[in-house]
Design an enzyme around this catalytic site. Sequence first.
Site, PDB file in Angstrom:
ATOM      1  N   ASP A 245       9.056 -10.867  81.680  1.00 49.60           N
ATOM      2  CA  ASP A 245       7.681 -11.099  81.200  1.00 49.60           C
ATOM      3  C   ASP A 245       6.661 -10.276  81.991  1.00 49.60           C
ATOM      4  O   ASP A 245       6.963  -9.731  83.066  1.00 49.60           O
ATOM      5  CB  ASP A 245       7.375 -12.602  81.325  1.00 49.60           C
ATOM      6  CG  ASP A 245       6.463 -13.103  80.224  1.00 49.60           C
ATOM      7  OD1 ASP A 245       5.703 -12.289  79.665  1.00 49.60           O
ATOM      8  OD2 ASP A 245       6.516 -14.307  79.933  1.00 49.60           O
TER       9      ASP A 245
ATOM     10  N   ASP B 137       3.463 -14.808  71.309  1.00 48.15           N
ATOM     11  CA  ASP B 137       3.493 -16.223  71.692  1.00 48.15           C
ATOM     12  C   ASP B 137       3.110 -17.104  70.504  1.00 48.15           C
ATOM     13  O   ASP B 137       3.214 -18.327  70.590  1.00 48.15           O
ATOM     14  CB  ASP B 137       2.513 -16.477  72.838  1.00 48.15           C
ATOM     15  CG  ASP B 137       3.137 -16.170  74.191  1.00 48.15           C
ATOM     16  OD1 ASP B 137       4.369 -16.008  74.244  1.00 48.15           O
ATOM     17  OD2 ASP B 137       2.393 -16.088  75.181  1.00 48.15           O
TER      18      ASP B 137
END
Length: 719
Positions: free
Chosen positions: A477, A544
């Site tokens: 990430d 997301d």
Amino acid sequence: MITFDNENKIFKIDGKNFSYIFSVNSKGILRHLYYGKSLKAYDVSSSSDLGFDWSRTYLDETGAERTYDDNYYNDRSLAEIASHGLMDKSGAPVIVRKIDGSTATEFTYAEHRIYRGKSTLETLPSSHGDAQTLEIVMSDRFGDVRLTLSYTVFDGLDMLVRNTRIQNAGKTDVTVERAYSLEVDFPESEFDFIHFHGDWCTERFAERAPLINGMHRISSNFGRSSHEENPFGILCRKSTCEQSGEAYAFSFVYSGNFALDVNVDKWHRTRVLMGINDEDFRVVLNPSQTFEAPESVAVYSDSGLNGVSHIMHDFVRENLITYKNAKLLRPVLFNSWEGCYLDFDTRSIVEYIEHARDIGAELFVLDDGWFGKRNTDETSLGDWYVAKDKIDLDRVIRKCKSCGMKFGIWFEPEMINPDSELYRAHPEYALGRRDMERTLSRHQLAIDMSNDKVVDLLFERMSDILEKYPIDYVKWDHNRNIGEIASASAAYGETYHRIIVGTYRLLGRLRKKFPDVFFEGCASGGGRFDLGMLYYCPQIWASDETDPVQRLFIQYGTSYAYPLSTMGSHISKNPIMSYTGKGNIALFGTYGIEMNPCLLSESERDEVRKINGVYKKYHADVIANGDFYRLLSPFDGNYMSVMSVSKDKTKALVLFANLLKENNRYRFVRLQGLDENKMYTNSLDGKSYDGAYYMRVGLNFSVWLDEFRTFLVILEESK
Ligand code: GLA
């Protein structure tokens, strides 16, 4: 096929369906002549130059006024590599400042070579495969800068890969102020331009508008390729649609700051330039030092925007991704994040694993929260030690393996929290000036990946975890944009670039040491979805946003450049539609599951198991490795429809979804890419028709539509 016609001094690069042609004039200037559908030959005598010939003179060193016999004049001719600081003001791909402060450069041909294959870059990801390459060395007539341009064409693909290396061939330092990787000049401006902009949770929304005079720039200066603009753009004819017409697309094998400049000048010449964003970019080259720019790619399609995507998708799958098993069916992934965020312990994760197994998951990914003191997002990035008081990782992994599941884990290596052991020990490892206020984002700073010590330390800590525990998958990430750039180890103008090079180095070393571990990229969702990351990570978490309606747009936009096999897409607890509906959408990506699995009802579990079944049966052939077509755009109306066909054209999946409610009306969706003569049974009406019928009459969705309905139609060749 690449040829050089020595008599007329013409370079001709032919792909399957395109030609790219330029010449060398008597001055040594590379003159761009043509880029488009295949041509047998180019007649230089009818040159592509503007039609008047006054004011084309030069004063030579002896004081004599002269012209060039090919009518070359620096301000208006199409350039292969535009000069800087002369009369052409439409943008140069390379700007170099010399010791006296001057920046004038005009590159002229020195030598070239054509060879089978393709060289790799030293510090950056580069494409690979059966190919032919042309390398041209140019020298600057104002000074000692040497430029090497390379052009690679992959066998059977309408893709041109370009790269530039800039060398200081003089005796004093020079400063590279711009090092773009691509220039293409077109003798026309009647194009539409399509780009893919967005934000967190709205990544890669497609926007199409006519080009107008002047400069249009899409770019990122966020330290990553960004949510805001994707490093990908398309120029197409006004009549080009998904299924037909000409289009050119440009992309960049790079994950940092980029610029794609499209400039329509007063001559109605359109100049496309692409490369590392030159804001906040300066690289000093000592004598004989070289700067290698990232690769860029140019696609030509005369079969519409779907044609562009076919080329990009094949390129990414065949010539870019390096993970050896990328084409195999990936295990059904379950991710813990949306189920429990940072709030878990061994008992709750073991329970998750049992329930995830029950709904058919095959890979369990423990997301953020397993390290340091990470019970909130204010702490511990950088402390890559298992939080033993929170989670017994041995037990968790044993549980996974005893359930026959693989195990994956989350890292965010390029970030550091000020509240971390690492920061307290090494505040100089964070980017930014410590003597000034710094902007935090999600309570974190970016770590200085330009510092070799940082890369070594992260390599050791991550290796330690990957060695100690049998980990099959890593989610990598990157959760903030980067500003206030300052580094203790890199010069100001180099830092943005060198942190990306450091990231690639770390990824490359880990990939090499752990070749069986699958890496998935992520950056606050899809903030770094680009060809550079795909080289290392064959899959990227697309966003997301797991709201399936938003996903219709995100996945549609993402599909222009990136194959479905690269697009992580999960079903979540979002209540807007049923699991079956959410699954229909998530199946058009690399499907996975992300919610609290303990809360699912029995009927929801059954729905999820059925989706898994479709995924397992059709994903590898049809979705991951097939040919994808966009049929109806949610950006243009109330429907979204896409389909994917296996390469052997025996199977296809079609998705049709609507946004708003609609009464009964005629609603036929004509398919693409089938074999006209094959008979296919479809799961919508259960009947068999030939491919021609589906492509000319279509599937009939003429029914009453409540809002947000989805249909997944499976077509199989009927024997
Ligand atoms: C980012 C990612 C999410 C999740 C969180 C964890 O937002 O995009 O999927 O991993 O970080 O902090």
